[in-house]
Write a protein that holds these residues in place. Structure first.
Motif, PDB file in Angstrom:
ATOM      1  N   THR A  67       1.336  -1.433   0.405  1.00 61.31           N
ATOM      2  CA  THR A  67      -0.218  -0.044  -0.159  1.00 61.31           C
ATOM      3  C   THR A  67       1.099   1.094   0.103  1.00 61.31           C
ATOM      4  OG1 THR A  67       0.134  -0.057   2.166  1.00 61.31           O
ATOM      5  CG2 THR A  67      -1.694  -1.573   1.609  1.00 61.31           C
ATOM      6  N   PRO A  68       0.468   2.429  -0.535  1.00 60.12           N
ATOM      7  CA  PRO A  68       1.532   4.019  -0.076  1.00 60.12           C
ATOM      8  C   PRO A  68       1.679   4.074   1.033  1.00 60.12           C
ATOM      9  CG  PRO A  68      -0.865   3.161  -2.004  1.00 60.12           C
ATOM     10  CD  PRO A  68      -0.512   2.573  -1.304  1.00 60.12           C
ATOM     11  N   ASP A  69       0.429   3.951   1.887  1.00 60.98           N
ATOM     12  CA  ASP A  69       1.213   4.113   3.201  1.00 60.98           C
ATOM     13  C   ASP A  69       2.114   3.332   3.873  1.00 60.98           C
ATOM     14  OD1 ASP A  69      -0.591   6.623   2.824  1.00 60.98           O
ATOM     15  OD2 ASP A  69      -2.159   5.627   4.021  1.00 60.98           O
ATOM     16  N   LEU A  70       2.244   2.329   3.646  1.00 59.94           N
ATOM     17  CA  LEU A  70       3.133   1.338   4.312  1.00 59.94           C
ATOM     18  C   LEU A  70       4.453   1.310   3.430  1.00 59.94           C
ATOM     19  CD1 LEU A  70       4.176  -1.033   5.625  1.00 59.94           C
ATOM     20  CD2 LEU A  70       3.287  -2.317   4.292  1.00 59.94           C
ATOM     21  N   ALA A  71       4.182   1.769   1.833  1.00 60.87           N
ATOM     22  CA  ALA A  71       5.916   1.765   1.567  1.00 60.87           C
ATOM     23  C   ALA A  71       6.571   2.982   1.644  1.00 60.87           C
ATOM     24  CB  ALA A  71       5.660   1.910  -0.071  1.00 60.87           C
ATOM     25  N   ALA A  72       6.447   4.251   2.130  1.00 61.67           N
ATOM     26  CA  ALA A  72       6.375   5.467   2.360  1.00 61.67           C
ATOM     27  C   ALA A  72       6.829   5.362   3.649  1.00 61.67           C
ATOM     28  CB  ALA A  72       5.228   6.008   2.803  1.00 61.67           C
ATOM     29  N   THR A  73       7.334   4.305   4.512  1.00 61.70           N
ATOM     30  CA  THR A  73       7.610   3.837   6.157  1.00 61.70           C
ATOM     31  C   THR A  73       8.804   2.796   5.366  1.00 61.70           C
ATOM     32  OG1 THR A  73       6.245   1.846   6.716  1.00 61.70           O
ATOM     33  CG2 THR A  73       5.058   4.364   6.442  1.00 61.70           C
ATOM     34  N   LEU A  74       9.037   2.495   4.638  1.00 63.73           N
ATOM     35  CA  LEU A  74       9.980   1.360   4.769  1.00 63.73           C
ATOM     36  C   LEU A  74      11.191   2.011   3.579  1.00 63.73           C
ATOM     37  CD1 LEU A  74       7.558  -1.880   3.847  1.00 63.73           C
ATOM     38  CD2 LEU A  74       8.223  -0.705   6.021  1.00 63.73           C
ATOM     39  N   SER A  75      12.287   0.998   3.807  1.00 66.55           N
ATOM     40  CA  SER A  75      13.349   1.624   3.242  1.00 66.55           C
ATOM     41  C   SER A  75      13.504   0.328   1.896  1.00 66.55           C
ATOM     42  CB  SER A  75      14.868   1.216   3.719  1.00 66.55           C
ATOM     43  OG  SER A  75      14.766  -0.048   4.338  1.00 66.55           O
ATOM     44  N   ALA A  76      14.362   0.857   0.505  1.00 67.11           N
ATOM     45  CA  ALA A  76      14.150  -0.464  -0.523  1.00 67.11           C
ATOM     46  C   ALA A  76      14.860  -1.327  -0.033  1.00 67.11           C
ATOM     47  CB  ALA A  76      15.428   0.742  -1.433  1.00 67.11           C
ATOM     48  N   GLU A  77      15.582  -0.899   1.070  1.00 66.28           N
ATOM     49  CA  GLU A  77      16.932  -2.701   1.085  1.00 66.28           C
ATOM     50  C   GLU A  77      15.577  -3.767   2.450  1.00 66.28           C
ATOM     51  OE1 GLU A  77      17.925   0.536   1.904  1.00 66.28           O
ATOM     52  OE2 GLU A  77      18.854   0.042   0.066  1.00 66.28           O
ATOM     53  N   THR A  78      14.498  -2.871   2.581  1.00 68.38           N
ATOM     54  CA  THR A  78      13.616  -4.114   3.786  1.00 68.38           C
ATOM     55  C   THR A  78      13.844  -5.248   3.038  1.00 68.38           C
ATOM     56  OG1 THR A  78      12.619  -1.964   4.590  1.00 68.38           O
ATOM     57  CG2 THR A  78      12.034  -4.496   4.801  1.00 68.38           C
ATOM     58  N   THR A  79      13.534  -6.369   3.639  1.00 71.03           N
ATOM     59  CA  THR A  79      13.303  -7.567   3.311  1.00 71.03           C
ATOM     60  C   THR A  79      11.603  -8.067   3.352  1.00 71.03           C
ATOM     61  OG1 THR A  79      15.288  -8.751   4.165  1.00 71.03           O
ATOM     62  CG2 THR A  79      13.897 -10.721   3.708  1.00 71.03           C
ATOM     63  N   VAL A  80      11.691  -8.852   2.215  1.00 74.43           N
ATOM     64  CA  VAL A  80       9.908  -8.590   1.699  1.00 74.43           C
ATOM     65  C   VAL A  80      10.271 -10.845   1.379  1.00 74.43           C
ATOM     66  CG1 VAL A  80       7.947  -8.992   0.231  1.00 74.43           C
ATOM     67  CG2 VAL A  80       9.373  -7.105   0.888  1.00 74.43           C
ATOM     68  N   PHE A  81       9.260 -11.600   2.310  1.00 72.27           N
ATOM     69  CA  PHE A  81       9.467 -12.299   2.107  1.00 72.27           C
ATOM     70  C   PHE A  81       8.067 -13.324   1.066  1.00 72.27           C
ATOM     71  CE2 PHE A  81      12.924 -13.177   4.629  1.00 72.27           C
ATOM     72  CZ  PHE A  81      13.468 -13.620   4.444  1.00 72.27           C
ATOM     73  N   VAL A  82       7.641 -14.334   0.221  1.00 75.97           N
ATOM     74  CA  VAL A  82       6.423 -14.871  -0.079  1.00 75.97           C
ATOM     75  C   VAL A  82       6.690 -16.230   0.172  1.00 75.97           C
ATOM     76  CG1 VAL A  82       5.469 -14.891  -1.881  1.00 75.97           C
ATOM     77  CG2 VAL A  82       6.356 -12.959  -2.020  1.00 75.97           C
ATOM     78  N   ALA A  83       5.995 -16.572   0.708  1.00 78.25           N
ATOM     79  CA  ALA A  83       5.709 -18.062   1.157  1.00 78.25           C
ATOM     80  C   ALA A  83       4.554 -19.117   1.015  1.00 78.25           C
ATOM     81  CB  ALA A  83       5.634 -17.888   3.127  1.00 78.25           C
ATOM     82  N   ILE A  84       4.775 -20.289   0.204  1.00 74.22           N
ATOM     83  CA  ILE A  84       3.790 -20.900  -0.444  1.00 74.22           C
ATOM     84  C   ILE A  84       3.664 -22.208   0.776  1.00 74.22           C
ATOM     85  CG2 ILE A  84       2.826 -22.416  -2.240  1.00 74.22           C
ATOM     86  CD1 ILE A  84       5.743 -19.518  -2.560  1.00 74.22           C
ATOM     87  N   ARG A  85       2.738 -22.467   0.958  1.00 75.53           N
ATOM     88  CA  ARG A  85       2.268 -23.654   2.022  1.00 75.53           C
ATOM     89  C   ARG A  85       1.108 -24.705   1.716  1.00 75.53           C
ATOM     90  NH1 ARG A  85       3.689 -19.040   5.016  1.00 75.53           N
ATOM     91  NH2 ARG A  85       5.750 -18.952   6.510  1.00 75.53           N
TER      92      ARG A  85
END
Length: 310
Positions: free
Chosen positions: A200-218
């Motif tokens: 979301t734009p609001d969340l993106a504005a609070t994070l640095s570009a290097e912050t890790t994002v994980f996608v998990a498949i269960r």
């Protein structure tokens, strides 16, 4: 003194084995440790009068560590190392005791140096490989942690009692149990669904570009160890990717074999796959292994299948 130690050491070692078990080492005091405290104090008194008893210092260090007395454990292991330095087991145990004096554990400095020294003596030493992976993961170096733990998994074999622990640890940092040079997992006949990930734009504005994002498949919506995982950064989003069997964490269980895939994504402030309970998340959302399937995960709001009603 030597005769007394010969009686005390086997007794204490047996008590430790029954209460503490085997590797990986327990870092918190076991229940019912009062009797062990008395045995440990007796051993410490005898070693004070017989400081050249190296095996006694090692056992004392292990005893202190099992009881959560990490400062005392580090000192005891230091006494043993002063008598003989070239011992990767004792080097790694002192490294662990030093690191666990802090909360969270601090592996930089002497603990890291001790682990490097231990690996230089024996590159196949199990405890050192485990702790070196822990230290690497703690400093955010998932690739180094993966190398240490994959090597350890190769040494102990897939059926060893701690093999599942290692596989789970690798999954937690987004690493596969298979080494890169062992070849990719055999591709499925057809690719899987498309996953679109955004913030979301609001969340993106609070994070640095290097912050890790994980996608998990269960294989279920409740959670647990992922069957597949992808590690990205905020800078990569928005992102659209097609799932393939090469994203499977275990070659014996391919993503394409799942009847239903449950896909989720989260921002990880720690850089670890599990993340913290307050990390922003999206999903899980279900999909089938079909190329025409597509799901959208917007971290910061509820995930919905593409084309579905909000």
């Amino acid at each position: 003194i030597a005769g007394v130690l010969a009686l005390v050491i086997p007794l204490l070692a047996g008590a430790l084995y029954l209460q503490l078990g085997a590797w990986p080492v327990i870092a918190t005091p076991p229940e019912g440790s009062a009797d062990l405290d008395r045995l440990v104090d007796n051993l410490a008194e005898r070693l004070a009068a017989n400081p050249e008893e190296r095996e006694g210092w090692i056992l004392l260090g292990r005893s202190y560590a099992g009881l959560g007395r990490q400062t005392d454990a580090a000192q005891a292991f230091g006494k043993a190392l002063a008598l003989e330095r070239d011992d990767p087991e004792v080097l790694s145990q002192r490294a662990q005791a030093l690191a666990l004096q802090s909360n969270p554990p601090q592996w930089a400095g002497e603990p890291a140096q001790l682990l490097d020294e231990a690996l230089a003596l024996d590159a196949d030493h199990p405890r050192t490989l485990w702790l070196a992976g822990v230290a690497a993961a703690a400093r955010g170096d998932a690739e180094a942690a993966g190398r240490h733990w994959r090597h350890l998994l190769t040494l102990i074999g897939p059926e060893a009692p701690v093999a599942d622990t290692l596989r789970q640890a690798l999954a937690q940092i987004g690493q596969s149990p298979e080494s890169a040079d062992s070849g990719p997992v055999e591709a499925a006949v057809q690719p899987g669904p498309t996953v679109r990930i955004a913030l979301t734009p609001d969340l993106a504005a609070t994070l640095s570009a290097e912050t890790t994002v994980f996608v998990a498949i269960r294989d279920n919506p409740q959670g647990g160890m992922p069957v597949g995982a992808i590690r990205k950064q905020v800078a990569d989003l928005p992102l659209s990717l097609v799932l393939t069997d090469e994203m499977s964490l275990m070659p014996t269980r391919r993503l394409s074999s799942l009847e239903t895939l449950w896909i989720s994504a989260h921002v990880s402030s720690s850089g670890l796959a599990q993340g913290a309970t307050d990390d922003p998340r999206a999903g899980p959302v279900s999909a089938r292994w079909q190329p025409e399937e597509a799901v959208s995960l917007v971290i910061g709001e509820q995930a919905t299948p593409v084309g579905a009603s909000p």
